[in-house]
Design an enzyme around this catalytic site. Structure first.
Site, PDB file in Angstrom:
ATOM      1  N   GLU A  72       6.264 -64.411 -30.529  1.00 16.37           N
ATOM      2  CA  GLU A  72       6.711 -65.475 -29.630  1.00 16.37           C
ATOM      3  C   GLU A  72       7.270 -66.552 -30.517  1.00 16.37           C
ATOM      4  O   GLU A  72       6.565 -67.082 -31.380  1.00 16.37           O
ATOM      5  CB  GLU A  72       5.522 -65.982 -28.809  1.00 16.37           C
ATOM      6  CG  GLU A  72       5.962 -66.930 -27.720  1.00 16.37           C
ATOM      7  CD  GLU A  72       4.859 -67.877 -27.298  1.00 16.37           C
ATOM      8  OE1 GLU A  72       3.720 -67.425 -27.106  1.00 16.37           O
ATOM      9  OE2 GLU A  72       5.147 -69.074 -27.182  1.00 16.37           O
TER      10      GLU A  72
ATOM     11  N   CYS B  41       5.561 -74.543 -26.817  1.00 13.15           N
ATOM     12  CA  CYS B  41       6.627 -73.544 -26.689  1.00 13.15           C
ATOM     13  C   CYS B  41       7.362 -73.690 -25.368  1.00 13.15           C
ATOM     14  O   CYS B  41       8.477 -73.207 -25.225  1.00 13.15           O
ATOM     15  CB  CYS B  41       6.048 -72.150 -26.845  1.00 13.15           C
ATOM     16  SG  CYS B  41       4.512 -71.947 -25.946  1.00 13.15           S
TER      17      CYS B  41
HETATM   18  P1  NAP Z   1       5.798 -70.648 -39.028  1.00 16.41           P
HETATM   19  O1  NAP Z   1       6.402 -71.318 -40.195  1.00 16.41           O
HETATM   20  O2  NAP Z   1       6.600 -69.570 -38.398  1.00 16.41           O
HETATM   21  O3  NAP Z   1       4.369 -70.069 -39.473  1.00 16.41           O
HETATM   22  C1  NAP Z   1       3.514 -69.323 -38.614  1.00 16.41           C
HETATM   23  C2  NAP Z   1       2.715 -68.327 -39.455  1.00 16.41           C
HETATM   24  O4  NAP Z   1       3.592 -67.307 -39.906  1.00 16.41           O
HETATM   25  C3  NAP Z   1       2.097 -68.924 -40.701  1.00 16.41           C
HETATM   26  O5  NAP Z   1       0.906 -68.239 -40.999  1.00 16.41           O
HETATM   27  C4  NAP Z   1       3.134 -68.633 -41.748  1.00 16.41           C
HETATM   28  O6  NAP Z   1       2.597 -68.619 -43.027  1.00 16.41           O
HETATM   29  C5  NAP Z   1       3.633 -67.276 -41.322  1.00 16.41           C
HETATM   30  N1  NAP Z   1       5.007 -67.028 -41.752  1.00 16.41           N
HETATM   31  C6  NAP Z   1       6.075 -67.845 -41.621  1.00 16.41           C
HETATM   32  N2  NAP Z   1       7.180 -67.266 -42.136  1.00 16.41           N
HETATM   33  C7  NAP Z   1       6.796 -66.070 -42.598  1.00 16.41           C
HETATM   34  C8  NAP Z   1       7.470 -64.994 -43.240  1.00 16.41           C
HETATM   35  N3  NAP Z   1       8.764 -65.053 -43.517  1.00 16.41           N
HETATM   36  N4  NAP Z   1       6.749 -63.918 -43.600  1.00 16.41           N
HETATM   37  C9  NAP Z   1       5.429 -63.840 -43.342  1.00 16.41           C
HETATM   38  N5  NAP Z   1       4.737 -64.821 -42.741  1.00 16.41           N
HETATM   39  C10 NAP Z   1       5.407 -65.918 -42.357  1.00 16.41           C
HETATM   40  O7  NAP Z   1       5.445 -71.673 -37.896  1.00 16.41           O
HETATM   41  P2  NAP Z   1       4.667 -73.067 -37.940  1.00 16.41           P
HETATM   42  O8  NAP Z   1       4.078 -73.368 -39.244  1.00 16.41           O
HETATM   43  O9  NAP Z   1       3.770 -72.990 -36.814  1.00 16.41           O
HETATM   44  O10 NAP Z   1       5.759 -74.140 -37.573  1.00 16.41           O
HETATM   45  C11 NAP Z   1       7.029 -74.188 -38.178  1.00 16.41           C
HETATM   46  C12 NAP Z   1       8.112 -74.177 -37.131  1.00 16.41           C
HETATM   47  O11 NAP Z   1       7.887 -73.087 -36.237  1.00 16.41           O
HETATM   48  C13 NAP Z   1       8.145 -75.356 -36.207  1.00 16.41           C
HETATM   49  O12 NAP Z   1       8.803 -76.452 -36.763  1.00 16.41           O
HETATM   50  C14 NAP Z   1       8.838 -74.797 -34.999  1.00 16.41           C
HETATM   51  O13 NAP Z   1      10.218 -74.812 -35.194  1.00 16.41           O
HETATM   52  C15 NAP Z   1       8.384 -73.385 -34.929  1.00 16.41           C
HETATM   53  N6  NAP Z   1       7.310 -73.135 -33.943  1.00 16.41           N
HETATM   54  C16 NAP Z   1       7.663 -72.761 -32.704  1.00 16.41           C
HETATM   55  C17 NAP Z   1       6.677 -72.503 -31.767  1.00 16.41           C
HETATM   56  C18 NAP Z   1       7.049 -72.071 -30.395  1.00 16.41           C
HETATM   57  O14 NAP Z   1       6.138 -71.804 -29.621  1.00 16.41           O
HETATM   58  N7  NAP Z   1       8.289 -71.992 -30.003  1.00 16.41           N
HETATM   59  C19 NAP Z   1       5.336 -72.641 -32.067  1.00 16.41           C
HETATM   60  C20 NAP Z   1       4.993 -73.043 -33.355  1.00 16.41           C
HETATM   61  C21 NAP Z   1       6.011 -73.272 -34.278  1.00 16.41           C
HETATM   62  P3  NAP Z   1       3.049 -69.760 -44.104  1.00 16.41           P
HETATM   63  O15 NAP Z   1       2.858 -71.040 -43.430  1.00 16.41           O
HETATM   64  O16 NAP Z   1       2.149 -69.529 -45.229  1.00 16.41           O
HETATM   65  O17 NAP Z   1       4.470 -69.469 -44.395  1.00 16.41           O
END
Ligand code: NAP
Length: 527
Positions: free
Chosen positions: A268, A305
């Site tokens: 998601e 989200c």
């Molecule tokens: P995220 O950066 O996607 O991280 C979520 C999880 O996935 C973390 O455990 C992260 O680990 C891991 N991850 C991220 N990139 C990865 C990759 N390339 N390979 C393997 N694992 C990976 O999300 P976030 O920290 O929650 O927030 C960052 C951004 O995500 C927000 O600014 C927003 O844009 C988006 N977000 C969207 C929603 C939604 O519901 N639409 C919800 C939350 C976040 P690491 O942190 O160690 O990389």
């Protein structure tokens, strides 16, 4: 109940990870203070051990009765409920979310566990179908076919930053996978590791008390790109659940597809949640819509989200008056603390980039203090023509920012909707007469989104048997599923058909006497 002390170590089956890997700490986003204890990144051999234990546990987990799974899920719910004050206190420190929100989210998580406990206790969910044999059929005999959903095997679950409980260690992905009979290996989110360990200890204790096999649950700690990717590459893992950024979800989808044996990733990711306002609704209840929309756009500092990111309306006098009032409300709205420095940076950068995009104007911005990790609400505007001309305007900005898309006439509104990406929700504000005259808009929204909301706001997701929290890409990697509610269980199952089996060798769900008393289709008819 004994309060578990935080160790900073992973939970691998019945044991703990060992120190020695890279160390990091949770950080209080409100103050910047680094929190104790230090957390130790899982070693590669621990990732492999968690996956192998899960593989060893998979056959026993798949064979658990609905009653046994239900008792385990209910016990876990009780444990989380009993520790709610302590869990909320730690989550507040790590996320800056207010206590009431943390307690509410724990309640939702407990409710989710109970929903799945009921589902598997009743047992109907397996979708049992029986086609009886016709040995005398000509020209060929018809075989006996009996099918049902079975557990898929070990599931890797990535926790979300914005839901430290409901989409994290014991959240919807974990609950639905365990309910299906799948072992789970969680990757804790680095922004709330202490909350993760505390919840994870409860899951491990409940699994032990229920007599589940050792690998039923593990929780790894560390960087998603290292620990998480190693887990997804491990051949024992059969599916992935993820909530987070589009970049992260997409990277995992690509990684899973590139494995020698590809596996499904239920991610998601990103949703702009369009809201369409028709003139009659704006004229009839513009004042109430301003208050409701502001609350929905800024709830939880916009870190939902289902935050309404795109507001589409025709350029009419009623719409101009409504937007002027909405801009006043945005201007007066307070700033808030975001969940972690990365999200706060992404919001600032996303907003700056959008404001620099051709045709985008700033209607209002709340007052900001400039302190770290703070975000102020922002209301932007763009014409439908400019919106359609620039693909980046279709993407989510995660935070309290919404963009008004001005459309020229009814045709312009429909054209603008054609440029909106797949979303979790699509909302229509209309009078009864407008609803009757604009059925095509409902149809369009139902193609864009998994949940169509009438005269309401998309934030606030009720966990129920009928909820759909999904939609076309990029809101979900697989738009046929939902990541919330009872139907989320099917993401972690596969259909198996048994051909020409003697009754005693069939799973109880498919036996002639229907000993579990579940709903089944026999020859296509309910029986
Ligand atoms: P995220 O950066 O996607 O991280 C979520 C999880 O996935 C973390 O455990 C992260 O680990 C891991 N991850 C991220 N990139 C990865 C990759 N390339 N390979 C393997 N694992 C990976 O999300 P976030 O920290 O929650 O927030 C960052 C951004 O995500 C927000 O600014 C927003 O844009 C988006 N977000 C969207 C929603 C939604 O519901 N639409 C919800 C939350 C976040 P690491 O942190 O160690 O990389």
């Amino acid at each position: 109940m004994e309060t578990p002390a935080l160790s900073g170590l992973a939970l691998i089956g019945r044991g703990r990870g060992r120190p020695g890997g890279a160390v990091f700490r949770g950080v209080n986003p409100a103050t910047g203070e680094a929190l104790e204890p230090a957390f130790h990144t899982s070693h590669p051999d621990e990732v492999a051990r968690a996956a192998e234990l899960a593989a060893a546990a998979a056959p026993r987990m798949a064979a658990l009765s609905g009653g046994d799974k239900s008792a385990f899920l209910l016990d876990l719910a009780r444990r989380l409920e009993a520790d709610a004050p302590g869990l909320a206190a730690r989550a507040q420190l790590e996320t800056a979310l207010p206590e009431a929100r943390c307690l509410g989210e724990i309640g939702r998580t407990v409710g989710q566990l109970r929903l799945f406990a009921d589902l598997v206790r009743q047992g109907h969910w397996v979708d049992a179908r029986i086609e009886l044999a016709q040995p005398d059929r000509k020209p060929l005999p018809k075989p006996d076919h009996r099918s049902m959903c079975r557990a898929l095997g070990p599931v890797a679950v990535f926790c979300a930053s914005n839901f430290p409980f409901a989409y994290s260690v014991a959240g919807g992905d974990t609950a639905s996978a365990l309910a299906a009979g799948c072992p789970v290996v969680v990757v804790a989110h680095p922004a709330h590791p202490g909350t993760a360990e505390r919840v994870g200890s409860h899951v491990a204790d409940a699994a032990r008390a229920a007599g589940l096999p050792e690998g039923a649950f593990s929780m790894l700690v560390g960087d998603g790109r290292v620990v998480g990717q190693a887990l997804v590459r491990h051949p024992a893992i059969r599916a992935v659940g993820f909530t987070g950024s589009r970049a992260g979800g997409r990277a995992l989808m690509d990684l899973a597809a590139a494995r020698p044996e590809p596996i499904p990733v239920h991610a998601e990711m990103s949703s702009v949640n369009p809201v369409v306002f028709l003139d009659g609704a704006l004229t009839e209840r513009g004042e109430a819509l301003v208050a409701g929309l502001l609350a929905s756009c800024t709830l939880g500092v916009g870190q939902f989200c289902t935050q309404p990111g795109l507001l589409l309306m025709e350029r009419t006098p009623a719409a101009r008056a409504f937007v002027a009032r909405l801009a006043d409300a945005f201007r007066a709205a307070p700033e808030g603390v975001m969940l972690h420095a990365g999200i706060a940076r992404a919001y600032r950068d996303g907003l700056s980039a959008r404001l620099a995009t051709k045709g985008v104007g700033l209607l209002a911005r709340g007052a900001g203090s400039g302190r770290p990790n703070r975000a102020e609400p922002a209301l932007l505007e763009v014409s439908a023509a400019d919106f359609l001309a620039e693909p980046s305007l279709r993407h989510e900005i995660f935070g309290p920012c919404s963009t008004v898309v001005w459309c020229d006439g009814a045709a312009g509104l429909r054209a603008a909707l054609g440029g909106v990406e797949g979303s979790l929700t699509g909302t229509l504000h209309a009078t009864d007469a407008e609803l009757a005259a604009n059925a095509d808009l409902v149809d369009t929204l139902s193609r864009l989104a998994g949940r169509v909301v009438l005269n309401g706001f998309p934030t606030g997701v009720e966990v129920s048997s009928a909820i759909v929290h999904g939609g076309p890409y990029p809101s979900l990697s697989d738009g046929r599923s939902t990541s919330v509610g009872a139907n989320a269980i099917y993401r972690f199952t596969r259909l198996v058909c048994y051909q020409n089996f003697p009754d005693a060798a069939l799973p109880p769900e498919l036996r002639a006497a229907n000993p579990l008393g579940i709903r089944r289709l026999v020859g296509g008819d309910p029986a």
